[in-house]
Design a protein around this motif. Structure first.
Motif, PDB file in Angstrom:
ATOM      1  N   ARG A 172       0.834  -1.210   0.000  1.00 25.15           N
ATOM      2  CA  ARG A 172       0.000   0.000   0.000  1.00 25.15           C
ATOM      3  C   ARG A 172       0.861   1.249   0.000  1.00 25.15           C
ATOM      4  O   ARG A 172       0.536   2.245  -0.645  1.00 25.15           O
ATOM      5  CB  ARG A 172      -0.952  -0.004   1.192  1.00 25.15           C
ATOM      6  CG  ARG A 172      -2.048  -1.035   1.066  1.00 25.15           C
ATOM      7  CD  ARG A 172      -3.190  -0.915   2.056  1.00 25.15           C
ATOM      8  NE  ARG A 172      -2.967  -0.141   3.235  1.00 25.15           N
ATOM      9  CZ  ARG A 172      -2.854  -0.648   4.473  1.00 25.15           C
ATOM     10  NH1 ARG A 172      -2.911  -1.939   4.673  1.00 25.15           N
ATOM     11  NH2 ARG A 172      -2.696   0.150   5.504  1.00 25.15           N
ATOM     12  N   LYS A 173       1.981   1.206   0.702  1.00 23.81           N
ATOM     13  CA  LYS A 173       2.898   2.352   0.722  1.00 23.81           C
ATOM     14  C   LYS A 173       3.471   2.585  -0.682  1.00 23.81           C
ATOM     15  O   LYS A 173       3.540   3.723  -1.153  1.00 23.81           O
ATOM     16  CB  LYS A 173       4.016   2.081   1.727  1.00 23.81           C
ATOM     17  CG  LYS A 173       4.888   3.231   2.026  1.00 23.81           C
ATOM     18  CD  LYS A 173       4.214   4.169   2.992  1.00 23.81           C
ATOM     19  CE  LYS A 173       5.221   5.145   3.568  1.00 23.81           C
ATOM     20  NZ  LYS A 173       4.608   6.085   4.457  1.00 23.81           N
ATOM     21  N   LEU A 174       3.854   1.502  -1.365  1.00 22.02           N
ATOM     22  CA  LEU A 174       4.363   1.628  -2.731  1.00 22.02           C
ATOM     23  C   LEU A 174       3.279   2.118  -3.684  1.00 22.02           C
ATOM     24  O   LEU A 174       3.531   2.967  -4.539  1.00 22.02           O
ATOM     25  CB  LEU A 174       4.930   0.295  -3.220  1.00 22.02           C
ATOM     26  CG  LEU A 174       6.266  -0.116  -2.632  1.00 22.02           C
ATOM     27  CD1 LEU A 174       6.629  -1.530  -3.088  1.00 22.02           C
ATOM     28  CD2 LEU A 174       7.361   0.860  -2.999  1.00 22.02           C
ATOM     29  N   LEU A 175       2.067   1.576  -3.544  1.00 21.93           N
ATOM     30  CA  LEU A 175       0.956   2.024  -4.385  1.00 21.93           C
ATOM     31  C   LEU A 175       0.691   3.515  -4.177  1.00 21.93           C
ATOM     32  O   LEU A 175       0.450   4.251  -5.135  1.00 21.93           O
ATOM     33  CB  LEU A 175      -0.303   1.205  -4.097  1.00 21.93           C
ATOM     34  CG  LEU A 175      -0.281  -0.239  -4.579  1.00 21.93           C
ATOM     35  CD1 LEU A 175      -1.427  -1.032  -3.943  1.00 21.93           C
ATOM     36  CD2 LEU A 175      -0.346  -0.318  -6.092  1.00 21.93           C
ATOM     37  N   ASP A 176       0.753   3.958  -2.935  1.00 24.03           N
ATOM     38  CA  ASP A 176       0.547   5.373  -2.632  1.00 24.03           C
ATOM     39  C   ASP A 176       1.638   6.228  -3.278  1.00 24.03           C
ATOM     40  O   ASP A 176       1.357   7.284  -3.844  1.00 24.03           O
ATOM     41  CB  ASP A 176       0.529   5.585  -1.113  1.00 24.03           C
ATOM     42  CG  ASP A 176       0.291   7.036  -0.738  1.00 24.03           C
ATOM     43  OD1 ASP A 176      -0.636   7.657  -1.295  1.00 24.03           O
ATOM     44  OD2 ASP A 176       1.028   7.545   0.131  1.00 24.03           O
ATOM     45  N   LEU A 177       2.862   5.754  -3.209  1.00 23.77           N
ATOM     46  CA  LEU A 177       3.977   6.469  -3.823  1.00 23.77           C
ATOM     47  C   LEU A 177       3.777   6.593  -5.337  1.00 23.77           C
ATOM     48  O   LEU A 177       3.937   7.677  -5.909  1.00 23.77           O
ATOM     49  CB  LEU A 177       5.283   5.741  -3.506  1.00 23.77           C
ATOM     50  CG  LEU A 177       6.583   6.396  -3.909  1.00 23.77           C
ATOM     51  CD1 LEU A 177       6.762   7.731  -3.185  1.00 23.77           C
ATOM     52  CD2 LEU A 177       7.748   5.473  -3.602  1.00 23.77           C
ATOM     53  N   VAL A 178       3.377   5.492  -5.970  1.00 25.84           N
ATOM     54  CA  VAL A 178       3.112   5.502  -7.418  1.00 25.84           C
ATOM     55  C   VAL A 178       1.938   6.421  -7.716  1.00 25.84           C
ATOM     56  O   VAL A 178       1.958   7.165  -8.693  1.00 25.84           O
ATOM     57  CB  VAL A 178       2.874   4.074  -7.951  1.00 25.84           C
ATOM     58  CG1 VAL A 178       2.367   4.102  -9.386  1.00 25.84           C
ATOM     59  CG2 VAL A 178       4.150   3.247  -7.843  1.00 25.84           C
ATOM     60  N   ASP A 179       0.916   6.380  -6.881  1.00 23.09           N
ATOM     61  CA  ASP A 179      -0.265   7.210  -7.083  1.00 23.09           C
ATOM     62  C   ASP A 179       0.097   8.700  -7.031  1.00 23.09           C
ATOM     63  O   ASP A 179      -0.390   9.502  -7.818  1.00 23.09           O
ATOM     64  CB  ASP A 179      -1.311   6.876  -6.018  1.00 23.09           C
ATOM     65  CG  ASP A 179      -2.686   7.425  -6.321  1.00 23.09           C
ATOM     66  OD1 ASP A 179      -3.001   7.637  -7.510  1.00 23.09           O
ATOM     67  OD2 ASP A 179      -3.456   7.636  -5.365  1.00 23.09           O
ATOM     68  N   ARG A 180       0.974   9.065  -6.115  1.00 23.07           N
ATOM     69  CA  ARG A 180       1.343  10.482  -5.941  1.00 23.07           C
ATOM     70  C   ARG A 180       2.424  10.948  -6.913  1.00 23.07           C
ATOM     71  O   ARG A 180       2.396  12.070  -7.379  1.00 23.07           O
ATOM     72  CB  ARG A 180       1.809  10.746  -4.500  1.00 23.07           C
ATOM     73  CG  ARG A 180       0.685  10.685  -3.492  1.00 23.07           C
ATOM     74  CD  ARG A 180       1.143  11.012  -2.060  1.00 23.07           C
ATOM     75  NE  ARG A 180       2.076  10.012  -1.540  1.00 23.07           N
ATOM     76  CZ  ARG A 180       3.372  10.232  -1.304  1.00 23.07           C
ATOM     77  NH1 ARG A 180       3.896  11.406  -1.531  1.00 23.07           N
ATOM     78  NH2 ARG A 180       4.140   9.273  -0.827  1.00 23.07           N
ATOM     79  N   LYS A 181       3.396  10.076  -7.210  1.00 26.35           N
ATOM     80  CA  LYS A 181       4.579  10.519  -7.952  1.00 26.35           C
ATOM     81  C   LYS A 181       4.740   9.868  -9.327  1.00 26.35           C
ATOM     82  O   LYS A 181       5.596  10.275 -10.099  1.00 26.35           O
ATOM     83  CB  LYS A 181       5.837  10.210  -7.147  1.00 26.35           C
ATOM     84  CG  LYS A 181       5.809  10.770  -5.745  1.00 26.35           C
ATOM     85  CD  LYS A 181       6.823  11.827  -5.586  1.00 26.35           C
ATOM     86  CE  LYS A 181       6.787  12.354  -4.170  1.00 26.35           C
ATOM     87  NZ  LYS A 181       7.243  13.687  -4.099  1.00 26.35           N
ATOM     88  N   GLY A 182       3.954   8.846  -9.618  1.00 27.84           N
ATOM     89  CA  GLY A 182       4.075   8.166 -10.903  1.00 27.84           C
ATOM     90  C   GLY A 182       4.965   6.934 -10.811  1.00 27.84           C
ATOM     91  O   GLY A 182       5.754   6.775  -9.880  1.00 27.84           O
ATOM     92  N   LEU A 183       4.841   6.081 -11.781  1.00 30.93           N
ATOM     93  CA  LEU A 183       5.545   4.799 -11.811  1.00 30.93           C
ATOM     94  C   LEU A 183       7.053   4.981 -11.932  1.00 30.93           C
ATOM     95  O   LEU A 183       7.828   4.154 -11.446  1.00 30.93           O
ATOM     96  CB  LEU A 183       4.996   3.930 -12.933  1.00 30.93           C
ATOM     97  CG  LEU A 183       5.270   2.449 -12.868  1.00 30.93           C
ATOM     98  CD1 LEU A 183       4.768   1.846 -11.579  1.00 30.93           C
ATOM     99  CD2 LEU A 183       4.643   1.753 -14.057  1.00 30.93           C
ATOM    100  N   ASP A 184       7.484   6.053 -12.554  1.00 30.48           N
ATOM    101  CA  ASP A 184       8.916   6.292 -12.752  1.00 30.48           C
ATOM    102  C   ASP A 184       9.688   6.401 -11.444  1.00 30.48           C
ATOM    103  O   ASP A 184      10.899   6.195 -11.418  1.00 30.48           O
ATOM    104  CB  ASP A 184       9.147   7.554 -13.577  1.00 30.48           C
ATOM    105  CG  ASP A 184       8.744   7.372 -15.032  1.00 30.48           C
ATOM    106  OD1 ASP A 184       8.648   6.212 -15.487  1.00 30.48           O
ATOM    107  OD2 ASP A 184       8.516   8.382 -15.710  1.00 30.48           O
ATOM    108  N   VAL A 185       8.994   6.725 -10.359  1.00 29.16           N
ATOM    109  CA  VAL A 185       9.665   6.853  -9.059  1.00 29.16           C
ATOM    110  C   VAL A 185      10.255   5.515  -8.607  1.00 29.16           C
ATOM    111  O   VAL A 185      11.213   5.491  -7.838  1.00 29.16           O
ATOM    112  CB  VAL A 185       8.705   7.439  -7.998  1.00 29.16           C
ATOM    113  CG1 VAL A 185       7.709   6.418  -7.513  1.00 29.16           C
ATOM    114  CG2 VAL A 185       9.475   8.012  -6.831  1.00 29.16           C
ATOM    115  N   LEU A 186       9.735   4.405  -9.133  1.00 31.11           N
ATOM    116  CA  LEU A 186      10.235   3.080  -8.763  1.00 31.11           C
ATOM    117  C   LEU A 186      11.220   2.523  -9.782  1.00 31.11           C
ATOM    118  O   LEU A 186      11.738   1.429  -9.593  1.00 31.11           O
ATOM    119  CB  LEU A 186       9.063   2.087  -8.609  1.00 31.11           C
ATOM    120  CG  LEU A 186       8.036   2.429  -7.545  1.00 31.11           C
ATOM    121  CD1 LEU A 186       6.953   1.366  -7.500  1.00 31.11           C
ATOM    122  CD2 LEU A 186       8.693   2.584  -6.170  1.00 31.11           C
ATOM    123  N   ALA A 187      11.472   3.256 -10.839  1.00 26.60           N
ATOM    124  CA  ALA A 187      12.373   2.750 -11.897  1.00 26.60           C
ATOM    125  C   ALA A 187      13.824   2.878 -11.489  1.00 26.60           C
ATOM    126  O   ALA A 187      14.223   3.646 -10.701  1.00 26.60           O
ATOM    127  CB  ALA A 187      12.129   3.523 -13.181  1.00 26.60           C
TER     128      ALA A 187
END
Length: 94
Positions: free
Chosen positions: A79-94
């Motif tokens: 959920r924390k990762l999903l929230d991060l993607v939701d706020r900042k976009g998928l590129d934040v995890l690339a």
């Protein structure tokens, strides 16, 4: 306001660093709840397939499918990762 006071006490040397870190951790908001619809919409907004979304989140494709169908719910870390993607976009995890 309480956090600002604690920060001031820490800066004045009246609150040690370990206590301040513990206080910071207590002030973190819990990760938001992600419904199956919200997960599906987030993945669609990122314009990726379930396997690609799973790879970014470091979970199985089966986990994404289970979350989107409502069979299972993502845990706190997911959920924390999903929230991060939701706020900042998928590129934040690339």
């Amino acid at each position: 306001m309480v956090h600002e006071t604690a920060t001031g006490l820490h800066e004045a040397g009246l609150l040690d660093t370990v206590t301040m870190r513990e206080f910071d951790a207590l002030c973190l908001p819990p990760p938001p709840v992600f419904t199956p619809e919200r997960i599906r919409a987030l993945r669609a907004r990122c314009n990726v397939s379930q396997p690609v979304f799973a790879a970014f989140l470091n979970v199985s494709k089966t986990a994404i499918a289970s979350w989107e169908s409502g069979e299972k719910k993502p845990g706190p870390t997911a959920r924390k990762l999903l929230d991060l993607v939701d706020r900042k976009g998928l590129d934040v995890l690339a």
